[in-house]
Design a protein around this motif. Structure first.
Motif, PDB file in Angstrom:
ATOM      1  N   ASN A 236       0.838  -1.195   0.000  1.00 51.65           N
ATOM      2  CA  ASN A 236       0.000   0.000   0.000  1.00 51.65           C
ATOM      3  C   ASN A 236       0.870   1.241   0.000  1.00 51.65           C
TER       4      ASN A 236
ATOM      5  N   CYS B  17       1.094   5.204   0.968  1.00 54.03           N
ATOM      6  CA  CYS B  17       0.472   6.213   1.817  1.00 54.03           C
ATOM      7  C   CYS B  17       0.085   7.427   0.967  1.00 54.03           C
TER       8      CYS B  17
ATOM      9  N   SER C 171       1.224  -4.570   3.086  1.00 51.71           N
ATOM     10  CA  SER C 171      -0.139  -4.500   3.619  1.00 51.71           C
ATOM     11  C   SER C 171      -0.251  -5.159   4.984  1.00 51.71           C
TER      12      SER C 171
ATOM     13  N   LEU D  19       1.124  -2.918   7.580  1.00 48.90           N
ATOM     14  CA  LEU D  19       0.199  -1.802   7.779  1.00 48.90           C
ATOM     15  C   LEU D  19      -0.970  -2.230   8.663  1.00 48.90           C
ATOM     16  N   GLU D  20      -1.480  -3.423   8.444  1.00 47.30           N
ATOM     17  CA  GLU D  20      -2.594  -3.932   9.246  1.00 47.30           C
ATOM     18  C   GLU D  20      -2.179  -4.155  10.698  1.00 47.30           C
TER      19      GLU D  20
ATOM     20  N   LYS E  37      -3.466   0.025  10.473  1.00 44.76           N
ATOM     21  CA  LYS E  37      -3.600   0.820   9.250  1.00 44.76           C
ATOM     22  C   LYS E  37      -3.239   2.289   9.472  1.00 44.76           C
TER      23      LYS E  37
ATOM     24  N   CYS F 222       0.099   4.809   8.923  1.00 36.65           N
ATOM     25  CA  CYS F 222       1.401   4.914   8.252  1.00 36.65           C
ATOM     26  C   CYS F 222       2.508   5.041   9.295  1.00 36.65           C
TER      27      CYS F 222
ATOM     28  N   PHE G  63      -5.198   5.453   7.625  1.00 39.66           N
ATOM     29  CA  PHE G  63      -5.924   4.933   6.470  1.00 39.66           C
ATOM     30  C   PHE G  63      -7.381   4.679   6.866  1.00 39.66           C
TER      31      PHE G  63
ATOM     32  N   LEU H 229     -10.783   2.663   7.390  1.00 38.91           N
ATOM     33  CA  LEU H 229     -11.124   1.298   7.780  1.00 38.91           C
ATOM     34  C   LEU H 229     -12.535   0.981   7.322  1.00 38.91           C
TER      35      LEU H 229
ATOM     36  N   GLU I 221     -13.387  -3.974  10.261  1.00 33.80           N
ATOM     37  CA  GLU I 221     -12.044  -3.701  10.789  1.00 33.80           C
ATOM     38  C   GLU I 221     -12.133  -2.819  12.023  1.00 33.80           C
TER      39      GLU I 221
END
Length: 288
Positions: free
Chosen positions: A29, A31, A40, A43-44, A48, A50, A57, A59, A63
């Motif tokens: 992903n 930013c 990804s 990031l999760e 999520k 940065c 990010f 959701l 999530e």
């Protein structure tokens, strides 16, 4: 001099089209704020957010539920409610089916019961990936039913909002949801109910102009855009350049529109603190 002459130079490698095709979709992903490319999965793991600039990010509803409720457990209510096409708006039915298939949701909000920090609550979470989180009759009805359930069970209500506004395909029926949800909230709050509203990016139009702004506490995630009309529309109307941070959560907080900007990693702890602060800890009062 000679050291520089024989030093191995570094070159950027541009991946071939074949290499690009071999990279699984969704593996990385980028930013949108700083341009950093991240895996990804990493990031999760970071909720999520940065790792470079702290950008939050967006959701989807599930999530958000997973990281907010204890054990991520929600007892969903009214999950079978689906939007119809009451005005026979051209193409609306087809778009509804497309949105359902793309998002996996029946509409732009999920409601239910759960716990945060051990405190029972009624929760509503909007999802921008279904029709840009627009509010139609189903969203308004589910919000209203959630409010009524919280009143019946005498537990706090928490709503996470994200929306582009009222759903134009339902016209006046969509706008009526603003009054309906606001009236239900007034009844709930008049009887001592606690309502915590959380703005996420973006929350605009009829949602921000109704129930989302009526919280006893109005919170927001960092950088979330919160307002009524969009920036471009306002600039064209007043013919003035707006500040760069206009309508951000930080801007709204500075000007008294929000109570607090809360980092996603701190959100559950802050909600638990507010619930604990308002929880009745004494013996039940004697009622004559």
């Amino acid at each position: 001099m000679f050291k520089d002459l024989f030093q191995k130079k570094k070159y950027a490698v541009v991946p071939s089209e074949r290499t690009k095709r071999d990279i699984p979709e969704g593996l990385m992903n980028r930013c949108p704020k700083c341009g950093t490319i991240q895996f990804s999965k990493e990031l999760e793991k970071n909720l999520k957010i940065c790792s470079t600039c702290g950008h939050h990010f967006r959701l989807n509803a599930w999530e958000r539920i997973a990281m907010t409720l204890d054990e991520g457990r929600l007892f969903e209510i009214d999950g079978n409610l689906v939007s119809e096409d009451p005005l026979n708006f051209p193409g609306y039915k087809a778009k509804l089916e497309q949105q359902k298939n793309n998002s996996g949701l029946n509409d732009a909000i999920i409601t239910g019961e759960g716990e945060i920090g051990g405190f029972p609550i009624v929760l509503g979470v909007m999802s921008f990936d279904f029709f840009s989180g627009s509010m139609g009759s189903v969203v308004g009805e589910k919000v209203t039913r959630a409010i009524e359930l919280a009143l019946k069970k005498k537990v706090p209500l928490i709503l996470f909002s994200t929306s582009g506004g009222a759903r134009m395909q339902e016209s006046i029926l969509s706008l009526m949801q603003m009054a309906k949800t606001s009236a239900a909230l007034a009844k709930f709050q008049d009887q001592g109910g606690l309502f915590i509203s959380v703005f996420t990016d973006p929350t605009l139009g009829g949602v921000s102009a109704s129930f989302a702004s009526l919280g006893d506490y109005n919170l927001a995630e960092p950088g979330a855009i919160v307002g009524f009309a969009g920036r471009i529309v306002i600039e064209q109307t007043i013919r003035q350049k707006l500040p760069d941070n206009f309508q951000t959560a930080e801007f709204n907080s500075k000007h008294g529109q929000l109570d607090k900007v809360v980092h996603r990693k701190d959100m559950k702890a802050v909600l638990t603190q507010l619930l604990d602060m308002h929880a009745w800890k004494g013996e039940p009062a004697d009622v004559e």
